[in-house]
Motif scaffolding. Structure first.
Motif, PDB file in Angstrom:
ATOM      1  N   SER A   1       0.830  -1.211   0.000  1.00 48.74           N
ATOM      2  CA  SER A   1       0.000   0.000   0.000  1.00 48.74           C
ATOM      3  C   SER A   1       0.863   1.259   0.000  1.00 48.74           C
ATOM      4  CB  SER A   1      -0.964  -0.008   1.184  1.00 48.74           C
ATOM      5  OG  SER A   1      -0.265  -0.020   2.395  1.00 48.74           O
TER       6      SER A   1
ATOM      7  N   SER B   1       0.784   3.975  -2.978  1.00 48.42           N
ATOM      8  CA  SER B   1       0.487   5.388  -2.716  1.00 48.42           C
ATOM      9  C   SER B   1       1.576   6.301  -3.275  1.00 48.42           C
ATOM     10  CB  SER B   1       0.312   5.632  -1.210  1.00 48.42           C
ATOM     11  OG  SER B   1       1.537   5.444  -0.540  1.00 48.42           O
ATOM     12  N   GLN B   2       2.809   5.799  -3.351  1.00 48.97           N
ATOM     13  CA  GLN B   2       3.896   6.628  -3.868  1.00 48.97           C
ATOM     14  C   GLN B   2       4.024   6.542  -5.388  1.00 48.97           C
ATOM     15  OE1 GLN B   2       7.531   6.249  -1.738  1.00 48.97           O
ATOM     16  NE2 GLN B   2       8.621   7.682  -3.044  1.00 48.97           N
TER      17      GLN B   2
END
Length: 157
Positions: A78, A82-83
């Motif tokens: 995750s 997200s990055q």
């Protein structure tokens, strides 16, 4: 029960118990080599463990940092998503349009099997009927032609 059988059962129980406790405590212990194989380089579109582009090196450093924080694999995934976005994942998430990647190939395979199961008996029946009946327009061989055909066929057998 014999003593040997009791010993084997006890050894299995101890081994399985140790394995279960190991896997439950090893949830946060993520190996770099097992984790890097599950990600892709977002610029090269190649597995992260096979490329050394500047983007891949950056992703690998981020991955090492996340592993050093003792995060679980789910938390690492995750954080990487997200990055870098979902294209960083080696396997697309099974939701939305990506679900077709998981559903379509087995569905096509099963559909092909069903189609074969439906058409194959019809094909076999049609070929049996054609073999049993005289083909239209085919004249029977006379005895000279039949003998000559047998002589020719014996050369190849």
């Amino acid at each position: 029960m014999s003593l040997r059988r009791i010993f084997v059962v006890a050894a299995l129980v101890v081994t399985l118990g140790a394995g279960a406790s190991f896997t439950s405590s090893a949830g946060a212990d993520v190996s770099y080599y097992s984790a890097v194989a599950q990600f892709m380089c977002v610029s090269c579109h190649e597995p992260l463990n096979q490329v050394n582009s500047p983007q891949a090196i950056s992703e690998k450093q981020t991955l090492r940092g996340l592993i050093a924080k003792d995060l679980s694999l789910g938390e690492i995934k995750s954080a990487m998503v997200s990055q870098y976005g979902t294209q960083v994942l080696g396997r697309p998430p099974a939701s939305g349009f990506n679900l077709t990647v998981y559903i379509l190939p087995p569905a096509v395979f099963l559909g092909g099997l069903a189609l074969l199961g439906f058409t194959l008996p019809k094909w076999r029946e049609r070929s049996r009927r054609a073999a049993a009946t005289k083909l239209p327009g085919a004249a029977p061989l006379d005895s000279d032609d039949a003998r000559r055909l047998d002589d020719e066929l014996t050369k190849f057998v």
